[in-house]
Design a protein around this motif. Structure first.
Motif, PDB file in Angstrom:
ATOM      1  N   THR A 150      14.127  -2.457  -6.879  1.00  0.00           N
ATOM      2  CA  THR A 150      14.496  -3.468  -7.868  1.00  0.00           C
ATOM      3  C   THR A 150      15.856  -4.031  -7.498  1.00  0.00           C
ATOM      4  O   THR A 150      16.813  -3.275  -7.317  1.00  0.00           O
ATOM      5  N   LEU A 151      15.937  -5.345  -7.368  1.00  0.00           N
ATOM      6  CA  LEU A 151      17.229  -5.989  -7.150  1.00  0.00           C
ATOM      7  C   LEU A 151      17.937  -6.048  -8.499  1.00  0.00           C
ATOM      8  O   LEU A 151      17.602  -6.872  -9.350  1.00  0.00           O
ATOM      9  N   ASP A 152      18.885  -5.159  -8.702  1.00  0.00           N
ATOM     10  CA  ASP A 152      19.546  -5.069 -10.000  1.00  0.00           C
ATOM     11  C   ASP A 152      20.470  -6.262 -10.228  1.00  0.00           C
ATOM     12  O   ASP A 152      20.421  -6.900 -11.278  1.00  0.00           O
ATOM     13  N   LYS A 153      21.306  -6.556  -9.255  1.00  0.00           N
ATOM     14  CA  LYS A 153      22.218  -7.693  -9.414  1.00  0.00           C
ATOM     15  C   LYS A 153      22.925  -8.003  -8.105  1.00  0.00           C
ATOM     16  O   LYS A 153      22.980  -7.165  -7.191  1.00  0.00           O
ATOM     17  N   PHE A 154      23.461  -9.224  -8.026  1.00  0.00           N
ATOM     18  CA  PHE A 154      24.435  -9.605  -7.009  1.00  0.00           C
ATOM     19  C   PHE A 154      25.813  -9.522  -7.663  1.00  0.00           C
ATOM     20  O   PHE A 154      26.005  -9.965  -8.791  1.00  0.00           O
ATOM     21  N   ILE A 155      26.783  -8.974  -6.938  1.00  0.00           N
ATOM     22  CA  ILE A 155      28.170  -8.945  -7.408  1.00  0.00           C
ATOM     23  C   ILE A 155      28.998  -9.619  -6.313  1.00  0.00           C
ATOM     24  O   ILE A 155      29.525  -8.959  -5.416  1.00  0.00           O
ATOM     25  N   GLY A 156      29.062 -10.927  -6.368  1.00  0.00           N
ATOM     26  CA  GLY A 156      29.686 -11.656  -5.265  1.00  0.00           C
ATOM     27  C   GLY A 156      28.838 -11.507  -4.017  1.00  0.00           C
ATOM     28  O   GLY A 156      27.671 -11.899  -3.991  1.00  0.00           O
ATOM     29  N   ASP A 157      29.411 -10.895  -2.981  1.00  0.00           N
ATOM     30  CA  ASP A 157      28.663 -10.648  -1.740  1.00  0.00           C
ATOM     31  C   ASP A 157      28.002  -9.275  -1.746  1.00  0.00           C
ATOM     32  O   ASP A 157      27.364  -8.892  -0.764  1.00  0.00           O
ATOM     33  N   ALA A 158      28.132  -8.538  -2.828  1.00  0.00           N
ATOM     34  CA  ALA A 158      27.548  -7.200  -2.912  1.00  0.00           C
ATOM     35  C   ALA A 158      26.137  -7.253  -3.501  1.00  0.00           C
ATOM     36  O   ALA A 158      25.813  -8.127  -4.301  1.00  0.00           O
ATOM     37  N   ILE A 159      25.335  -6.278  -3.082  1.00  0.00           N
ATOM     38  CA  ILE A 159      23.970  -6.125  -3.581  1.00  0.00           C
ATOM     39  C   ILE A 159      23.852  -4.753  -4.230  1.00  0.00           C
ATOM     40  O   ILE A 159      24.280  -3.748  -3.662  1.00  0.00           O
ATOM     41  N   MET A 160      23.270  -4.723  -5.426  1.00  0.00           N
ATOM     42  CA  MET A 160      22.947  -3.452  -6.078  1.00  0.00           C
ATOM     43  C   MET A 160      21.436  -3.396  -6.248  1.00  0.00           C
ATOM     44  O   MET A 160      20.835  -4.280  -6.856  1.00  0.00           O
ATOM     45  N   ALA A 161      20.821  -2.368  -5.685  1.00  0.00           N
ATOM     46  CA  ALA A 161      19.370  -2.193  -5.768  1.00  0.00           C
ATOM     47  C   ALA A 161      19.064  -0.797  -6.280  1.00  0.00           C
ATOM     48  O   ALA A 161      19.836   0.147  -6.060  1.00  0.00           O
ATOM     49  N   VAL A 162      17.925  -0.659  -6.960  1.00  0.00           N
ATOM     50  CA  VAL A 162      17.571   0.607  -7.610  1.00  0.00           C
ATOM     51  C   VAL A 162      16.101   0.924  -7.343  1.00  0.00           C
ATOM     52  O   VAL A 162      15.252   0.025  -7.327  1.00  0.00           O
ATOM     53  N   TRP A 163      15.818   2.215  -7.156  1.00  0.00           N
ATOM     54  CA  TRP A 163      14.444   2.714  -7.050  1.00  0.00           C
ATOM     55  C   TRP A 163      14.235   3.779  -8.127  1.00  0.00           C
ATOM     56  O   TRP A 163      15.102   4.619  -8.348  1.00  0.00           O
ATOM     57  N   GLY A 164      13.086   3.700  -8.819  1.00  0.00           N
ATOM     58  CA  GLY A 164      12.759   4.688  -9.844  1.00  0.00           C
ATOM     59  C   GLY A 164      13.045   4.242 -11.250  1.00  0.00           C
ATOM     60  O   GLY A 164      12.716   4.959 -12.199  1.00  0.00           O
ATOM     61  N   ASN A 165      13.636   3.066 -11.428  1.00  0.00           N
ATOM     62  CA  ASN A 165      13.959   2.613 -12.780  1.00  0.00           C
ATOM     63  C   ASN A 165      12.783   1.939 -13.474  1.00  0.00           C
ATOM     64  O   ASN A 165      12.549   2.135 -14.659  1.00  0.00           O
ATOM     65  N   VAL A 166      12.018   1.139 -12.734  1.00  0.00           N
ATOM     66  CA  VAL A 166      10.855   0.458 -13.305  1.00  0.00           C
ATOM     67  C   VAL A 166       9.616   1.321 -13.162  1.00  0.00           C
ATOM     68  O   VAL A 166       8.903   1.593 -14.125  1.00  0.00           O
ATOM     69  N   SER A 167       9.326   1.741 -11.956  1.00  0.00           N
ATOM     70  CA  SER A 167       8.237   2.680 -11.683  1.00  0.00           C
ATOM     71  C   SER A 167       8.690   3.589 -10.560  1.00  0.00           C
ATOM     72  O   SER A 167       9.527   3.200  -9.743  1.00  0.00           O
ATOM     73  N   SER A 168       8.161   4.778 -10.529  1.00  0.00           N
ATOM     74  CA  SER A 168       8.615   5.777  -9.553  1.00  0.00           C
ATOM     75  C   SER A 168       7.430   6.388  -8.825  1.00  0.00           C
ATOM     76  O   SER A 168       6.365   6.614  -9.407  1.00  0.00           O
ATOM     77  N   HIS A 169       7.618   6.648  -7.541  1.00  0.00           N
ATOM     78  CA  HIS A 169       6.632   7.371  -6.738  1.00  0.00           C
ATOM     79  C   HIS A 169       7.092   8.806  -6.485  1.00  0.00           C
ATOM     80  O   HIS A 169       6.613   9.461  -5.564  1.00  0.00           O
ATOM     81  N   GLY A 170       8.036   9.254  -7.291  1.00  0.00           N
ATOM     82  CA  GLY A 170       8.622  10.573  -7.106  1.00  0.00           C
ATOM     83  C   GLY A 170      10.013  10.431  -6.506  1.00  0.00           C
ATOM     84  O   GLY A 170      10.306   9.479  -5.767  1.00  0.00           O
TER      85      GLY A 170
END
Length: 370
Positions: A150-170
Protein backbone atom coordinates in the motif's frame (compact mmCIF):
# COMPACT_ATOMS: atom_id res chain seq x y z
CA UNK A 1 -11.33 13.15 0.13
CA UNK A 2 -14.45 11.93 1.89
CA UNK A 3 -14.58 8.30 3.03
CA UNK A 4 -16.58 6.49 1.80
CA UNK A 5 -17.18 8.12 -1.60
CA UNK A 6 -20.85 9.15 -1.66
CA UNK A 7 -21.29 8.26 -5.34
CA UNK A 8 -20.93 4.51 -4.77
CA UNK A 9 -24.43 3.07 -4.49
CA UNK A 10 -25.20 -0.20 -2.83
CA UNK A 11 -26.97 -2.00 -5.65
CA UNK A 12 -27.77 -5.74 -5.43
CA UNK A 13 -28.40 -7.20 -8.93
CA UNK A 14 -28.93 -10.74 -7.66
CA UNK A 15 -31.58 -9.58 -5.17
CA UNK A 16 -33.35 -7.61 -7.90
CA UNK A 17 -33.27 -10.62 -10.23
CA UNK A 18 -34.72 -12.82 -7.51
CA UNK A 19 -37.47 -10.28 -6.89
CA UNK A 20 -38.24 -10.24 -10.61
CA UNK A 21 -38.62 -14.01 -10.68
CA UNK A 22 -40.76 -13.95 -7.54
CA UNK A 23 -43.17 -11.43 -9.09
CA UNK A 24 -43.37 -13.52 -12.27
CA UNK A 25 -44.08 -16.66 -10.23
CA UNK A 26 -46.74 -14.83 -8.19
CA UNK A 27 -48.43 -13.59 -11.38
CA UNK A 28 -48.38 -17.11 -12.81
CA UNK A 29 -49.90 -18.50 -9.60
CA UNK A 30 -52.56 -15.80 -9.51
CA UNK A 31 -53.51 -16.51 -13.14
CA UNK A 32 -53.93 -20.20 -12.29
CA UNK A 33 -56.10 -19.42 -9.26
CA UNK A 34 -58.36 -17.10 -11.31
CA UNK A 35 -58.76 -19.77 -13.99
CA UNK A 36 -59.53 -22.53 -11.47
CA UNK A 37 -62.08 -20.50 -9.47
CA UNK A 38 -63.73 -18.28 -12.03
CA UNK A 39 -62.91 -19.93 -15.34
CA UNK A 40 -61.32 -16.74 -16.62
CA UNK A 41 -58.33 -17.09 -18.89
CA UNK A 42 -55.68 -14.48 -18.09
CA UNK A 43 -52.95 -13.86 -20.65
CA UNK A 44 -49.77 -15.27 -19.21
CA UNK A 45 -47.12 -15.75 -21.89
CA UNK A 46 -47.25 -12.27 -23.52
CA UNK A 47 -47.51 -10.50 -20.16
CA UNK A 48 -44.73 -12.46 -18.50
CA UNK A 49 -42.51 -12.26 -21.58
CA UNK A 50 -42.86 -8.48 -21.70
CA UNK A 51 -42.40 -8.16 -17.95
CA UNK A 52 -39.32 -10.40 -17.79
CA UNK A 53 -37.74 -8.88 -20.90
CA UNK A 54 -38.15 -5.33 -19.63
CA UNK A 55 -37.00 -6.33 -16.17
CA UNK A 56 -33.90 -8.12 -17.47
CA UNK A 57 -33.06 -5.19 -19.73
CA UNK A 58 -33.41 -2.85 -16.76
CA UNK A 59 -31.20 -5.07 -14.61
CA UNK A 60 -28.63 -5.32 -17.38
CA UNK A 61 -28.56 -1.56 -17.75
CA UNK A 62 -28.34 -1.14 -13.97
CA UNK A 63 -25.47 -3.66 -13.76
CA UNK A 64 -23.58 -1.99 -16.62
CA UNK A 65 -24.11 1.41 -15.00
CA UNK A 66 -22.79 0.11 -11.70
CA UNK A 67 -19.71 -1.38 -13.36
CA UNK A 68 -18.98 1.86 -15.20
CA UNK A 69 -19.47 3.89 -12.04
CA UNK A 70 -17.21 1.55 -10.05
CA UNK A 71 -14.55 1.70 -12.77
CA UNK A 72 -14.72 5.50 -12.86
CA UNK A 73 -14.53 5.65 -9.07
CA UNK A 74 -11.61 3.20 -9.03
CA UNK A 75 -9.64 5.26 -11.52
CA UNK A 76 -10.35 8.45 -9.61
CA UNK A 77 -9.34 6.99 -6.24
CA UNK A 78 -6.18 5.36 -7.65
CA UNK A 79 -4.86 8.82 -8.39
CA UNK A 80 -4.77 9.47 -4.65
CA UNK A 81 -4.43 6.17 -2.79
CA UNK A 82 -2.93 2.73 -3.28
CA UNK A 83 -4.52 0.31 -5.76
CA UNK A 84 -5.00 -2.48 -3.23
CA UNK A 85 -6.64 0.01 -0.88
CA UNK A 86 -9.08 1.04 -3.61
CA UNK A 87 -9.84 -2.62 -4.37
CA UNK A 88 -10.62 -3.28 -0.70
CA UNK A 89 -12.84 -0.19 -0.47
CA UNK A 90 -14.88 -1.16 -3.52
CA UNK A 91 -15.02 -4.93 -2.99
CA UNK A 92 -15.46 -5.03 0.77
CA UNK A 93 -16.57 -1.56 1.94
CA UNK A 94 -18.12 -2.71 5.21
CA UNK A 95 -15.10 -4.64 6.41
CA UNK A 96 -12.72 -1.94 5.29
CA UNK A 97 -14.50 0.91 7.05
CA UNK A 98 -14.80 -1.10 10.25
CA UNK A 99 -11.06 -1.77 10.22
CA UNK A 100 -10.33 1.90 9.56
CA UNK A 101 -12.07 2.88 12.81
CA UNK A 102 -8.86 1.78 14.50
CA UNK A 103 -7.16 -1.58 14.91
CA UNK A 104 -3.75 -2.93 15.82
CA UNK A 105 -2.06 -5.12 13.22
CA UNK A 106 1.39 -6.53 12.49
CA UNK A 107 2.70 -4.59 9.50
CA UNK A 108 5.91 -4.13 7.54
CA UNK A 109 6.77 -0.51 6.79
CA UNK A 110 9.14 0.82 4.13
CA UNK A 111 10.49 4.37 4.02
CA UNK A 112 12.48 5.58 1.02
CA UNK A 113 14.10 9.00 0.69
CA UNK A 114 16.48 10.63 -1.78
CA UNK A 115 19.92 11.53 -0.45
CA UNK A 116 20.73 15.24 -0.63
CA UNK A 117 17.52 16.17 -2.40
CA UNK A 118 16.72 19.01 0.00
CA UNK A 119 19.93 20.88 -0.85
CA UNK A 120 19.41 20.13 -4.54
CA UNK A 121 15.90 21.58 -4.41
CA UNK A 122 17.27 24.90 -3.16
CA UNK A 123 19.39 25.36 -6.30
CA UNK A 124 17.56 23.57 -9.11
CA UNK A 125 15.05 25.06 -11.52
CA UNK A 126 11.59 24.29 -10.06
CA UNK A 127 10.17 22.94 -13.33
CA UNK A 128 13.15 20.65 -13.89
CA UNK A 129 13.10 19.58 -10.24
CA UNK A 130 9.42 18.60 -10.31
CA UNK A 131 9.92 16.69 -13.57
CA UNK A 132 12.92 14.80 -12.18
CA UNK A 133 11.12 14.00 -8.93
CA UNK A 134 8.04 12.73 -10.76
CA UNK A 135 10.20 10.50 -12.97
CA UNK A 136 11.86 9.08 -9.88
CA UNK A 137 8.57 8.44 -8.09
CA UNK A 138 7.03 6.96 -11.25
CA UNK A 139 9.85 4.41 -11.34
CA UNK A 140 9.67 3.56 -7.62
CA UNK A 141 5.92 3.32 -6.98
CA UNK A 142 5.33 0.32 -9.30
CA UNK A 143 7.74 -1.67 -7.11
CA UNK A 144 5.34 -1.18 -4.21
CA UNK A 145 2.21 -2.08 -6.19
CA UNK A 146 3.82 -5.03 -8.00
CA UNK A 147 4.66 -6.55 -4.63
CA UNK A 148 1.23 -6.06 -3.07
CA UNK A 149 2.05 -3.06 -0.91
CA UNK A 150 0.00 0.00 0.00
CA UNK A 151 1.38 3.39 -0.96
CA UNK A 152 0.66 5.19 2.29
CA UNK A 153 1.88 8.64 1.30
CA UNK A 154 4.47 10.82 -0.40
CA UNK A 155 6.40 13.13 1.94
CA UNK A 156 8.18 15.41 -0.49
CA UNK A 157 10.67 13.09 -2.18
CA UNK A 158 10.07 10.35 0.40
CA UNK A 159 7.87 7.30 -0.05
CA UNK A 160 6.07 5.49 2.76
CA UNK A 161 4.69 2.05 1.89
CA UNK A 162 3.01 -0.56 4.09
CA UNK A 163 2.31 -4.30 3.88
CA UNK A 164 -0.28 -6.04 6.07
CA UNK A 165 -2.50 -3.05 6.77
CA UNK A 166 -5.22 -3.69 4.17
CA UNK A 167 -4.77 -7.43 3.68
CA UNK A 168 -2.03 -9.76 4.84
CA UNK A 169 -0.47 -12.96 3.53
CA UNK A 170 1.21 -13.55 6.87
CA UNK A 171 3.99 -11.62 8.59
CA UNK A 172 6.82 -13.39 6.76
CA UNK A 173 5.30 -12.99 3.30
CA UNK A 174 4.49 -9.33 3.95
CA UNK A 175 8.08 -8.65 5.02
CA UNK A 176 9.50 -10.52 2.03
CA UNK A 177 7.25 -8.55 -0.31
CA UNK A 178 8.59 -5.31 1.18
CA UNK A 179 12.17 -6.50 0.71
CA UNK A 180 11.46 -7.47 -2.90
CA UNK A 181 10.06 -3.97 -3.44
CA UNK A 182 13.26 -2.48 -2.00
CA UNK A 183 15.38 -4.65 -4.31
CA UNK A 184 13.24 -3.53 -7.25
CA UNK A 185 13.88 0.09 -6.31
CA UNK A 186 17.62 -0.61 -6.09
CA UNK A 187 17.62 -2.17 -9.57
CA UNK A 188 15.60 0.70 -11.06
CA UNK A 189 17.92 3.44 -9.82
CA UNK A 190 20.92 2.86 -12.16
CA UNK A 191 18.73 3.18 -15.27
CA UNK A 192 17.29 6.44 -13.96
CA UNK A 193 20.74 7.82 -13.19
CA UNK A 194 22.06 6.81 -16.60
CA UNK A 195 19.20 8.68 -18.28
CA UNK A 196 19.72 11.75 -16.08
CA UNK A 197 23.45 11.85 -16.68
CA UNK A 198 22.84 11.65 -20.42
CA UNK A 199 20.61 14.70 -20.03
CA UNK A 200 23.22 16.58 -18.01
CA UNK A 201 21.73 16.03 -14.53
CA UNK A 202 23.57 14.78 -11.48
CA UNK A 203 22.90 11.17 -10.43
CA UNK A 204 20.87 10.61 -7.27
CA UNK A 205 20.92 7.98 -4.52
CA UNK A 206 18.36 6.90 -1.97
CA UNK A 207 18.13 5.32 1.43
CA UNK A 208 15.51 2.74 2.43
CA UNK A 209 14.46 1.70 5.93
CA UNK A 210 12.34 -1.42 6.53
CA UNK A 211 10.84 -2.50 9.83
CA UNK A 212 8.20 -4.96 11.03
CA UNK A 213 6.01 -4.69 14.10
CA UNK A 214 2.59 -3.91 15.49
CA UNK A 215 1.05 -0.60 14.45
CA UNK A 216 -2.29 1.15 14.79
CA UNK A 217 -4.19 1.19 11.49
CA UNK A 218 -6.96 3.70 10.95
CA UNK A 219 -8.31 6.82 9.29
CA UNK A 220 -6.32 9.69 10.79
CA UNK A 221 -7.22 13.34 10.27
CA UNK A 222 -9.83 15.99 10.95
CA UNK A 223 -13.63 15.78 11.01
CA UNK A 224 -16.22 18.20 9.67
CA UNK A 225 -16.49 21.03 8.80
CA UNK A 226 -12.97 20.62 7.33
CA UNK A 227 -12.99 16.87 6.86
CA UNK A 228 -9.72 15.35 5.66
CA UNK A 229 -8.94 11.76 6.63
CA UNK A 230 -6.06 9.59 5.48
CA UNK A 231 -5.83 5.80 5.92
CA UNK A 232 -2.44 5.30 7.53
CA UNK A 233 -0.45 3.45 10.20
CA UNK A 234 1.17 4.91 13.32
CA UNK A 235 3.34 3.57 16.12
CA UNK A 236 6.89 2.70 17.18
CA UNK A 237 7.34 0.22 14.34
CA UNK A 238 6.61 2.99 11.83
CA UNK A 239 8.91 5.49 13.55
CA UNK A 240 11.76 2.99 13.62
CA UNK A 241 11.47 2.36 9.87
CA UNK A 242 11.86 6.11 9.33
CA UNK A 243 14.88 6.26 11.67
CA UNK A 244 16.52 3.35 9.86
CA UNK A 245 16.13 5.14 6.53
CA UNK A 246 18.00 8.13 7.97
CA UNK A 247 20.79 5.86 9.27
CA UNK A 248 21.61 4.64 5.76
CA UNK A 249 23.66 7.86 5.40
CA UNK A 250 25.63 7.07 8.55
CA UNK A 251 26.62 3.55 7.52
CA UNK A 252 26.99 4.14 3.79
CA UNK A 253 24.42 1.57 2.66
CA UNK A 254 21.23 1.98 0.65
CA UNK A 255 18.94 -0.37 2.61
CA UNK A 256 18.64 -1.00 6.35
CA UNK A 257 16.18 -3.21 8.20
CA UNK A 258 15.45 -3.95 11.83
CA UNK A 259 15.93 -7.35 13.43
CA UNK A 260 12.20 -8.14 13.46
CA UNK A 261 12.03 -7.82 9.66
CA UNK A 262 15.40 -9.53 9.17
CA UNK A 263 14.30 -12.64 11.07
CA UNK A 264 11.26 -12.96 8.81
CA UNK A 265 13.17 -12.77 5.52
CA UNK A 266 16.63 -14.24 6.14
CA UNK A 267 15.69 -17.64 4.68
CA UNK A 268 15.15 -16.00 1.25
CA UNK A 269 17.70 -13.18 1.27
CA UNK A 270 21.39 -12.55 1.98
CA UNK A 271 21.77 -10.11 4.88
CA UNK A 272 24.76 -8.39 6.45
CA UNK A 273 25.06 -7.29 10.07
CA UNK A 274 25.57 -3.56 10.49
CA UNK A 275 25.35 -2.51 14.14
CA UNK A 276 23.36 -2.36 17.32
CA UNK A 277 21.78 1.07 17.51
CA UNK A 278 19.62 3.04 19.91
CA UNK A 279 17.72 5.64 17.91
CA UNK A 280 16.13 8.80 19.23
CA UNK A 281 12.91 8.06 21.07
CA UNK A 282 13.81 4.43 21.85
CA UNK A 283 15.17 3.09 25.14
CA UNK A 284 16.15 -0.35 23.86
CA UNK A 285 18.84 -1.02 21.24
CA UNK A 286 17.93 -2.57 17.90
CA UNK A 287 20.16 -4.77 15.76
CA UNK A 288 20.15 -3.63 12.14
CA UNK A 289 21.11 -5.31 8.88
CA UNK A 290 21.61 -4.38 5.27
CA UNK A 291 20.29 -6.28 2.29
CA UNK A 292 22.74 -7.88 -0.12
CA UNK A 293 20.29 -9.64 -2.41
CA UNK A 294 17.90 -12.53 -2.86
CA UNK A 295 19.19 -16.09 -2.68
CA UNK A 296 18.44 -16.53 -6.38
CA UNK A 297 20.21 -13.30 -7.35
CA UNK A 298 23.61 -13.28 -9.03
CA UNK A 299 25.64 -12.49 -5.90
CA UNK A 300 29.44 -12.77 -5.94
CA UNK A 301 30.20 -16.13 -4.23
CA UNK A 302 33.61 -14.87 -3.12
CA UNK A 303 31.99 -11.98 -1.32
CA UNK A 304 29.58 -14.34 0.43
CA UNK A 305 32.52 -16.50 1.44
CA UNK A 306 34.44 -13.62 3.01
CA UNK A 307 31.25 -12.19 4.46
CA UNK A 308 31.32 -15.13 6.88
CA UNK A 309 34.66 -13.82 8.19
CA UNK A 310 33.11 -10.37 8.56
CA UNK A 311 30.17 -11.80 10.54
CA UNK A 312 32.53 -13.75 12.81
CA UNK A 313 34.48 -10.55 13.36
CA UNK A 314 31.29 -8.74 14.36
CA UNK A 315 30.57 -11.43 16.99
CA UNK A 316 34.11 -11.18 18.40
CA UNK A 317 33.93 -7.39 18.44
CA UNK A 318 30.70 -7.44 20.46
CA UNK A 319 32.24 -9.95 22.88
CA UNK A 320 35.16 -7.55 23.43
CA UNK A 321 37.64 -9.84 21.65
CA UNK A 322 39.11 -6.88 19.80
CA UNK A 323 42.31 -8.65 18.77
CA UNK A 324 40.41 -11.52 17.14
CA UNK A 325 38.03 -9.05 15.50
CA UNK A 326 40.97 -7.02 14.19
CA UNK A 327 42.48 -10.09 12.52
CA UNK A 328 39.23 -11.13 10.83
CA UNK A 329 38.36 -7.59 9.68
CA UNK A 330 41.88 -7.30 8.25
CA UNK A 331 41.46 -10.55 6.30
CA UNK A 332 38.14 -9.33 4.92
CA UNK A 333 39.64 -5.99 3.86
CA UNK A 334 42.49 -7.71 2.02
CA UNK A 335 39.92 -8.79 -0.57
CA UNK A 336 37.54 -5.81 -0.27
CA UNK A 337 39.79 -2.86 0.70
CA UNK A 338 37.17 -0.22 -0.12
CA UNK A 339 34.47 -1.67 2.12
CA UNK A 340 33.40 1.21 4.36
CA UNK A 341 31.88 -0.94 7.09
CA UNK A 342 34.93 -3.18 7.29
CA UNK A 343 37.24 -0.16 7.60
CA UNK A 344 34.98 1.41 10.24
CA UNK A 345 35.00 -1.69 12.42
CA UNK A 346 38.73 -2.30 11.95
CA UNK A 347 39.45 1.24 13.13
CA UNK A 348 37.23 0.72 16.20
CA UNK A 349 38.83 -2.67 16.97
CA UNK A 350 42.33 -1.14 16.80
CA UNK A 351 41.27 1.73 19.07
CA UNK A 352 39.60 -0.52 21.64
CA UNK A 353 42.51 -2.96 21.59
CA UNK A 354 44.79 -0.13 22.70
CA UNK A 355 42.28 1.53 25.04
CA UNK A 356 39.53 -0.93 26.06
CA UNK A 357 36.10 0.60 26.77
CA UNK A 358 34.64 0.51 30.28
CA UNK A 359 32.56 -2.36 31.59
CA UNK A 360 29.30 -0.62 30.64
CA UNK A 361 30.21 -0.79 26.94
CA UNK A 362 27.74 -2.96 25.00
CA UNK A 363 28.63 -2.21 21.37
CA UNK A 364 25.53 -0.03 20.98
CA UNK A 365 25.64 3.15 18.92
CA UNK A 366 23.42 5.81 20.49
CA UNK A 367 21.86 8.41 18.18
CA UNK A 368 20.30 11.47 19.78
CA UNK A 369 19.13 13.06 16.52
CA UNK A 370 16.52 11.87 14.05
Amino acid sequence: MRWPPRSIKNRRPLLCFGTLLAIAAAYLGLARIIYDRFGLLVMVVPTLSTFLASGLCGLGFEYALERLEKLRTRRTLERYVSKNLVKEILDNPGGYYNSMLGSRKPVTVLFSDLVGFTSLSEKADPTVLVSQLNRYLSAMVPMVFDNGGTLDKFIGDAIMAVWGNVSSHGAAEDAKAAVRAALGMRRAMPALNAAWQAEGFKPLAFGIGINHGDAVVGNIGSYEPHERLDPTVIGDAVNLASRLEALTRVYGVDILMGRSAAELVRDDFYLRSIARVQVKGKTEPVEIFTLIGALNDDVDPEFLKWLQAYEEAIVKFRKRDFKGAKILFSHFLEFYPDDALGKMYLASALEYEQSPPDEAWNAVEVFKKK
